[in-house]
Design a protein around this motif. Structure first.
Motif, PDB file in Angstrom:
ATOM      1  N   PRO A 255       0.841  -1.194   0.000  1.00 32.52           N
ATOM      2  CA  PRO A 255       0.000   0.000   0.000  1.00 32.52           C
ATOM      3  C   PRO A 255       0.875   1.243   0.000  1.00 32.52           C
ATOM      4  CG  PRO A 255       0.160  -0.882   2.217  1.00 32.52           C
ATOM      5  CD  PRO A 255       0.853  -1.867   1.314  1.00 32.52           C
ATOM      6  N   THR A 256       0.263   2.397  -0.149  1.00 34.65           N
ATOM      7  CA  THR A 256       1.046   3.630  -0.102  1.00 34.65           C
ATOM      8  C   THR A 256       1.176   4.166   1.318  1.00 34.65           C
ATOM      9  OG1 THR A 256      -0.913   5.001  -0.516  1.00 34.65           O
ATOM     10  CG2 THR A 256       0.353   4.263  -2.442  1.00 34.65           C
ATOM     11  N   ALA A 257       0.511   3.507   2.287  1.00 41.40           N
ATOM     12  CA  ALA A 257       0.644   3.918   3.685  1.00 41.40           C
ATOM     13  C   ALA A 257       0.358   2.742   4.602  1.00 41.40           C
ATOM     14  CB  ALA A 257      -0.310   5.065   4.005  1.00 41.40           C
ATOM     15  N   PHE A 258       1.164   2.651   5.672  1.00 42.47           N
ATOM     16  CA  PHE A 258       0.909   1.693   6.742  1.00 42.47           C
ATOM     17  C   PHE A 258       0.586   2.472   8.019  1.00 42.47           C
ATOM     18  CE2 PHE A 258       3.475  -1.509   4.331  1.00 42.47           C
ATOM     19  CZ  PHE A 258       2.544  -2.541   4.364  1.00 42.47           C
ATOM     20  N   VAL A 259      -0.554   2.179   8.604  1.00 43.83           N
ATOM     21  CA  VAL A 259      -0.921   2.709   9.919  1.00 43.83           C
ATOM     22  C   VAL A 259      -0.607   1.608  10.927  1.00 43.83           C
ATOM     23  CG1 VAL A 259      -2.798   3.546  11.373  1.00 43.83           C
ATOM     24  CG2 VAL A 259      -2.690   4.208   8.953  1.00 43.83           C
ATOM     25  N   CYS A 260       0.278   1.894  11.869  1.00 44.29           N
ATOM     26  CA  CYS A 260       0.755   0.865  12.802  1.00 44.29           C
ATOM     27  C   CYS A 260       0.204   1.105  14.204  1.00 44.29           C
ATOM     28  CB  CYS A 260       2.279   0.849  12.838  1.00 44.29           C
ATOM     29  SG  CYS A 260       3.023   0.518  11.219  1.00 44.29           S
ATOM     30  N   ALA A 261       0.008   0.012  14.937  1.00 46.07           N
ATOM     31  CA  ALA A 261      -0.644   0.084  16.251  1.00 46.07           C
ATOM     32  C   ALA A 261       0.208   0.797  17.292  1.00 46.07           C
ATOM     33  CB  ALA A 261      -1.009  -1.315  16.741  1.00 46.07           C
ATOM     34  N   ASN A 262       1.529   0.820  17.123  1.00 40.68           N
ATOM     35  CA  ASN A 262       2.368   1.628  18.003  1.00 40.68           C
ATOM     36  C   ASN A 262       3.692   1.951  17.311  1.00 40.68           C
ATOM     37  OD1 ASN A 262       4.090  -0.599  18.375  1.00 40.68           O
ATOM     38  ND2 ASN A 262       3.281  -1.095  20.406  1.00 40.68           N
ATOM     39  N   ASP A 263       4.521   2.722  17.997  1.00 44.35           N
ATOM     40  CA  ASP A 263       5.767   3.197  17.390  1.00 44.35           C
ATOM     41  C   ASP A 263       6.765   2.073  17.133  1.00 44.35           C
ATOM     42  OD1 ASP A 263       4.765   5.747  17.524  1.00 44.35           O
ATOM     43  OD2 ASP A 263       5.947   6.363  19.265  1.00 44.35           O
ATOM     44  N   THR A 264       6.846   1.112  18.065  1.00 43.21           N
ATOM     45  CA  THR A 264       7.793   0.014  17.881  1.00 43.21           C
ATOM     46  C   THR A 264       7.491  -0.753  16.600  1.00 43.21           C
ATOM     47  OG1 THR A 264       8.075  -0.216  20.278  1.00 43.21           O
ATOM     48  CG2 THR A 264       8.727  -2.096  18.910  1.00 43.21           C
ATOM     49  N   ILE A 265       6.205  -1.046  16.379  1.00 49.98           N
ATOM     50  CA  ILE A 265       5.806  -1.738  15.147  1.00 49.98           C
ATOM     51  C   ILE A 265       6.139  -0.878  13.931  1.00 49.98           C
ATOM     52  CG2 ILE A 265       3.841  -2.650  13.855  1.00 49.98           C
ATOM     53  CD1 ILE A 265       2.526  -3.250  16.590  1.00 49.98           C
ATOM     54  N   ALA A 266       5.840   0.423  14.013  1.00 50.64           N
ATOM     55  CA  ALA A 266       6.102   1.320  12.887  1.00 50.64           C
ATOM     56  C   ALA A 266       7.584   1.347  12.527  1.00 50.64           C
ATOM     57  CB  ALA A 266       5.621   2.731  13.236  1.00 50.64           C
ATOM     58  N   ILE A 267       8.452   1.357  13.523  1.00 54.94           N
ATOM     59  CA  ILE A 267       9.897   1.377  13.264  1.00 54.94           C
ATOM     60  C   ILE A 267      10.341   0.074  12.601  1.00 54.94           C
ATOM     61  CG2 ILE A 267      12.157   1.390  14.399  1.00 54.94           C
ATOM     62  CD1 ILE A 267      10.891   3.389  16.434  1.00 54.94           C
ATOM     63  N   ARG A 268       9.767  -1.052  13.036  1.00 53.67           N
ATOM     64  CA  ARG A 268      10.083  -2.334  12.393  1.00 53.67           C
ATOM     65  C   ARG A 268       9.606  -2.331  10.933  1.00 53.67           C
ATOM     66  NH1 ARG A 268      12.883  -2.277  16.020  1.00 53.67           N
ATOM     67  NH2 ARG A 268      12.819  -3.524  17.930  1.00 53.67           N
ATOM     68  N   VAL A 269       8.440  -1.760  10.680  1.00 54.36           N
ATOM     69  CA  VAL A 269       7.925  -1.687   9.309  1.00 54.36           C
ATOM     70  C   VAL A 269       8.849  -0.839   8.439  1.00 54.36           C
ATOM     71  CG1 VAL A 269       6.040  -0.765   7.884  1.00 54.36           C
ATOM     72  CG2 VAL A 269       5.517  -2.127   9.912  1.00 54.36           C
ATOM     73  N   VAL A 286       4.318   5.952   6.806  1.00 60.08           N
ATOM     74  CA  VAL A 286       4.170   5.066   7.969  1.00 60.08           C
ATOM     75  C   VAL A 286       3.812   5.922   9.187  1.00 60.08           C
ATOM     76  CG1 VAL A 286       5.304   3.407   9.497  1.00 60.08           C
ATOM     77  CG2 VAL A 286       5.864   3.419   7.050  1.00 60.08           C
ATOM     78  N   THR A 287       2.846   5.441   9.976  1.00 65.17           N
ATOM     79  CA  THR A 287       2.495   6.134  11.226  1.00 65.17           C
ATOM     80  C   THR A 287       2.594   5.174  12.399  1.00 65.17           C
ATOM     81  OG1 THR A 287       0.115   5.611  11.245  1.00 65.17           O
ATOM     82  CG2 THR A 287       0.811   7.496   9.914  1.00 65.17           C
ATOM     83  N   GLY A 288       2.774   5.746  13.584  1.00 65.72           N
ATOM     84  CA  GLY A 288       2.836   4.957  14.817  1.00 65.72           C
ATOM     85  C   GLY A 288       1.827   5.435  15.835  1.00 65.72           C
ATOM     86  N   PRO A 300      12.792   8.551   8.675  1.00 62.36           N
ATOM     87  CA  PRO A 300      12.322   9.907   8.990  1.00 62.36           C
ATOM     88  C   PRO A 300      11.585   9.939  10.333  1.00 62.36           C
ATOM     89  CG  PRO A 300      10.792   8.848   7.490  1.00 62.36           C
ATOM     90  CD  PRO A 300      11.929   7.898   7.658  1.00 62.36           C
ATOM     91  N   ALA A 301      11.504  11.153  10.928  1.00 56.74           N
ATOM     92  CA  ALA A 301      10.772  11.303  12.183  1.00 56.74           C
ATOM     93  C   ALA A 301       9.337  10.816  11.990  1.00 56.74           C
ATOM     94  CB  ALA A 301      10.786  12.764  12.630  1.00 56.74           C
ATOM     95  N   LEU A 302       8.849  10.101  12.990  1.00 54.58           N
ATOM     96  CA  LEU A 302       7.614   9.344  12.842  1.00 54.58           C
ATOM     97  C   LEU A 302       6.372  10.173  13.177  1.00 54.58           C
ATOM     98  CD1 LEU A 302       6.673   6.409  12.251  1.00 54.58           C
ATOM     99  CD2 LEU A 302       6.847   5.980  14.715  1.00 54.58           C
ATOM    100  N   THR A 303       5.392  10.132  12.279  1.00 59.89           N
ATOM    101  CA  THR A 303       4.063  10.647  12.613  1.00 59.89           C
ATOM    102  C   THR A 303       3.445   9.691  13.625  1.00 59.89           C
ATOM    103  OG1 THR A 303       3.684  11.803  10.536  1.00 59.89           O
ATOM    104  CG2 THR A 303       1.731  11.036  11.712  1.00 59.89           C
ATOM    105  N   THR A 304       2.957  10.229  14.742  1.00 56.86           N
ATOM    106  CA  THR A 304       2.545   9.373  15.844  1.00 56.86           C
ATOM    107  C   THR A 304       1.478  10.082  16.678  1.00 56.86           C
ATOM    108  OG1 THR A 304       3.391   8.072  17.728  1.00 56.86           O
ATOM    109  CG2 THR A 304       4.405  10.223  17.340  1.00 56.86           C
ATOM    110  N   VAL A 305       1.071   9.454  17.759  1.00 59.63           N
ATOM    111  CA  VAL A 305       0.072  10.017  18.665  1.00 59.63           C
ATOM    112  C   VAL A 305       0.706  10.181  20.034  1.00 59.63           C
ATOM    113  CG1 VAL A 305      -2.182   9.697  19.755  1.00 59.63           C
ATOM    114  CG2 VAL A 305      -1.836   8.994  17.372  1.00 59.63           C
TER     115      VAL A 305
END
Length: 362
Positions: A255-269, A286-288, A300-305
């Protein structure tokens, strides 16, 4: 140059627990669990601590603790001292418990204890006044804890247990709306093919984030594409690189974007995509979630919550103290507010079609 003497303060800083707990553990005090004693001994040995180095003040702290009682922090996340997020949560809890005269005890549930449904000794012996529970616990173990007649606060919980079945208060954050807003932002920037990564059966928070993701797609008139999602049960909740690799090795396109359940998962992706020769965010956004200590420093710095983990810990301790004084009041589900932090990992306009994966090597 004289080597600086190792103290209980150094051990407490390494493990993220109080000096009083360290002193009690080193003195084999009955109020400290065997698991905590063992971790303290191991940390002491690794730092070169000698029992002969104990100071008079430390002996006094261990012998004359004036706590009104104990509060147990129970988790199967076995290395919170190595996790900045959980260190913050623990510090927040301890700040409130210490202020109110309670000692914070730690019980780490090992896999074999989880499988055997073995409760911590402090729970069996009723040597604590209340429990704060966290981690990825099985339904059977959560049921067992729920049956314990002690005041309890769950920091998150399983999604397959109803709130009323916990017989406890539960603390969450604004999961669904935060991910809804983040996903809607991605759609607004042109993304039409989005995936989600996270074991949604492991905790209520991940399930709520998945629901926010799906609701955003529905409201935008987009179709959920299951091939781009890894949401099934996973032993590490997709926190390990190998699990990401196994989940996506079958993909012929991304896909053109992955929405990840948390930052650790996003970094692995992000790591996985780079190893596949794909660029983030130029090709895939990618978001975390959690705004962990690594989110701003990964490239790159992660878009996150964002939400403050110390505040989460403080609020959990405050809720437990309130429950201890108000045992007959209805159980509460408390949510803390959040804020989406948009960063470089979602900064580019996407390709209009899914990204082709590199050919597999046979």
């Amino acid at each position: 140059m004289k080597k600086q003497k190792v103290t209980t303060h150094d051990i407490s800083k390494l493990l993220g627990i109080s000096r009083n707990t360290v002193s009690k553990a080193l003195n084999n005090h009955a109020s400290v669990s065997e698991q905590t004693k063992q971790k303290v001994r191991e940390a002491a040995a690794s730092l070169g601590y000698k029992t002969a180095d104990v100071t008079a003040t430390e002996e006094t702290e261990a012998a004359n603790a004036t706590a009104r009682g104990g509060i147990a922090f129970i988790t199967n996340i076995f290395t919170p001292a190595n996790n900045g997020f959980w260190m913050g949560v623990i510090k927040g809890i301890e700040e409130i418990t210490a202020k109110n005269g309670y000692e914070l005890l730690f019980d780490f549930i090992k896999p074999d204890e989880l499988a055997k449904l073995s409760l911590p000794s402090c729970v069996v012996n009723r040597s604590v006044n209340g429990l704060i529970v966290s981690g990825y616990l099985s339904k059977e173990y959560t049921d067992l804890l729920a049956s314990v007649d002690l005041p309890k606060v769950f920091l998150d919980a399983r999604p397959d247990l109803s709130f009323s079945a916990l017989y406890a208060d539960i603390l969450l954050v604004d999961n669904e709306d935060s991910v809804y807003d983040m996903t809607t932002h991605l759609i607004g920037r042109g993304h039409r093919h989005l995936g989600f990564v996270g074991d949604i059966a492991s905790c209520r928070s991940f399930m709520e984030r998945w629901l926010g993701f799906k609701r955003a797609l529905l409201d935008a008139g987009l179709t959920l594409e299951p091939d781009y999602c890894a949401t099934g049960p996973n032993p590490s909740q997709y926190h390990h690189y190998d699990d990401i690799e196994n989940a996506f090795q079958r993909l012929e396109a991304f896909p053109t974007a992955f929405v990840c359940a948390n930052d650790t998962i996003a970094i692995r992706v992000i790591q996985y995509l780079r190893n596949k020769g794909l660029q983030v965010p130029e090709q895939i956004a990618v978001t975390g979630f959690d705004h962990s200590e690594h989110a701003d420093f990964v490239t790159p710095a992660l878009t996150t919550v964002h939400y403050d983990e110390k505040d989460w810990g403080r609020r959990a301790a405050e809720e437990l103290l309130w429950r201890m004084n108000n045992p007959a009041r209805p159980y509460e589900m408390v949510r803390l507010g959040t804020k989406v932090i948009y960063n470089d990992s979602t900064s580019t306009v996407p390709a209009s079609l899914p990204i082709a994966a590199a050919p597999r090597v046979s």
